[in-house]
Design an enzyme around this catalytic site. Structure first.
Site, mmCIF file in Angstrom:
data_model
loop_
_atom_site.group_PDB
_atom_site.id
_atom_site.type_symbol
_atom_site.label_atom_id
_atom_site.label_comp_id
_atom_site.label_asym_id
_atom_site.label_seq_id
_atom_site.Cartn_x
_atom_site.Cartn_y
_atom_site.Cartn_z
ATOM 1 N N HIS A 36 0.848 -1.198 0.000
ATOM 2 C CA HIS A 36 0.000 0.000 0.000
ATOM 3 C C HIS A 36 0.879 1.242 0.000
ATOM 4 O O HIS A 36 2.107 1.129 0.174
ATOM 5 C CB HIS A 36 -0.890 -0.008 1.251
ATOM 6 C CG HIS A 36 -0.087 0.012 2.518
ATOM 7 N ND1 HIS A 36 0.217 -1.130 3.223
ATOM 8 C CD2 HIS A 36 0.525 1.030 3.173
ATOM 9 C CE1 HIS A 36 0.970 -0.816 4.260
ATOM 10 N NE2 HIS A 36 1.175 0.489 4.255
ATOM 11 N N HIS A 120 6.108 6.678 -1.107
ATOM 12 C CA HIS A 120 6.795 5.458 -1.538
ATOM 13 C C HIS A 120 5.920 4.261 -1.190
ATOM 14 O O HIS A 120 5.035 4.354 -0.338
ATOM 15 C CB HIS A 120 8.137 5.309 -0.795
ATOM 16 C CG HIS A 120 7.945 5.120 0.670
ATOM 17 N ND1 HIS A 120 7.800 6.171 1.548
ATOM 18 C CD2 HIS A 120 7.811 3.996 1.425
ATOM 19 C CE1 HIS A 120 7.606 5.705 2.758
ATOM 20 N NE2 HIS A 120 7.604 4.377 2.721
HETATM 21 O O1 3AM Z 1 4.467 2.195 4.037
HETATM 22 P P1 3AM Z 1 5.597 2.268 4.984
HETATM 23 O O2 3AM Z 1 6.436 1.048 5.020
HETATM 24 O O3 3AM Z 1 6.390 3.518 4.894
HETATM 25 O O4 3AM Z 1 6.533 0.968 8.119
HETATM 26 C C1 3AM Z 1 5.149 0.974 8.342
HETATM 27 C C2 3AM Z 1 4.338 1.279 7.103
HETATM 28 O O5 3AM Z 1 4.935 2.375 6.429
HETATM 29 C C3 3AM Z 1 4.770 2.159 9.195
HETATM 30 O O6 3AM Z 1 3.393 2.323 8.985
HETATM 31 C C4 3AM Z 1 3.053 1.832 7.700
HETATM 32 C C5 3AM Z 1 1.936 0.842 7.799
HETATM 33 O O7 3AM Z 1 2.314 -0.242 8.594
HETATM 34 N N1 3AM Z 1 5.055 1.968 10.604
HETATM 35 C C6 3AM Z 1 4.879 0.859 11.345
HETATM 36 N N2 3AM Z 1 5.269 1.071 12.597
HETATM 37 C C7 3AM Z 1 5.705 2.342 12.661
HETATM 38 C C8 3AM Z 1 6.234 3.165 13.696
HETATM 39 N N3 3AM Z 1 6.365 2.709 14.934
HETATM 40 C C9 3AM Z 1 5.573 2.932 11.387
HETATM 41 N N4 3AM Z 1 5.921 4.177 11.110
HETATM 42 C C10 3AM Z 1 6.426 4.902 12.136
HETATM 43 N N5 3AM Z 1 6.572 4.426 13.393
#
Ligand code: 3AM
Length: 179
Positions: A36, A120
């Site tokens: 996503h 991204h």
């Molecule tokens: O789409 P991305 O990968 O940038 O990395 C996780 C994902 O982002 C991010 O939230 C999105 C949906 O899971 N994510 C998970 N834990 C996180 C945290 N503790 C987080 N982003 C920031 N802090």
């Protein structure tokens, strides 16, 4: 509940992104159904605040748009890649939507990371030391020929952490205005 807000991608795109997976030692690839475009990661939010948040998100007025994919890249940089992703061509309406979503989240009293929005689609997370296969992957997929995607809505997701990894469940969809 642990929440995030994202744009879903069609299965055709997710299947394509699944197909380009490479064997990279120590990599953890995002399961196809979970690929996503994150607009905001909220973390734990209580039930009362979720009620208020969904009301406020529904009031967002922002036009739909087209997503155009660029190519593979990594965070934080090529010398120590930790996250492999697919980037997007600049789209002001996407940035505007992300700003509105983030302002809405903050206005509901939910803190957000201060890092600026950097659109991204995460494909994989990597371990150090950097395997040499990463450079080949980035070289092979620096440009990507994928059809563009019409975005008509964004979604509030629940993310449940389990021993098998995160399980994402859509809680509510919010429609964008016609372009
Ligand atoms: O789409 P991305 O990968 O940038 O990395 C996780 C994902 O982002 C991010 O939230 C999105 C949906 O899971 N994510 C998970 N834990 C996180 C945290 N503790 C987080 N982003 C920031 N802090």
């Amino acid at each position: 509940m642990r929440l995030f807000i994202a744009i879903e991608l069609p299965d055709t795109i997710k299947r394509h992104l699944e197909k380009i997976r490479a064997h990279i030692p120590g990599s953890r690839w995002v399961p196809m159904e979970q690929i996503h475009l994150t607009l905001a990661f909220l973390g734990e939010v209580d039930e009362v605040t979720i009620e208020r948040l969904t009301g406020s998100l529904a009031a967002i007025q922002s036009p739909g748009f087209s997503l155009r994919f660029s190519g593979a890249g990594c965070f934080p940089d090529r010398s120590r890649p930790r996250v492999l992703w697919v980037g997007l061509e600049p789209e002001p309406r996407l940035n505007r939507l992300a700003s509105l979503v983030r302002e809405t989240v903050l206005a509901c009293g939910i803190p957000l990371e201060e890092r600026p929005f950097s659109p991204h689609i995460t494909l994989a997370r990597l371990k150090l030391p950097v395997p040499r296969e990463v450079e080949a992957f980035l070289g092979d997929h620096g440009k990507m020929c994928l059809p563009s995607v019409d975005v008509r809505r964004f979604i509030l997701f629940k993310s449940l952490l389990t021993s098998q990894g995160a399980v994402h469940t859509p809680l509510k969809a919010f429609t964008l205005s016609p372009t």
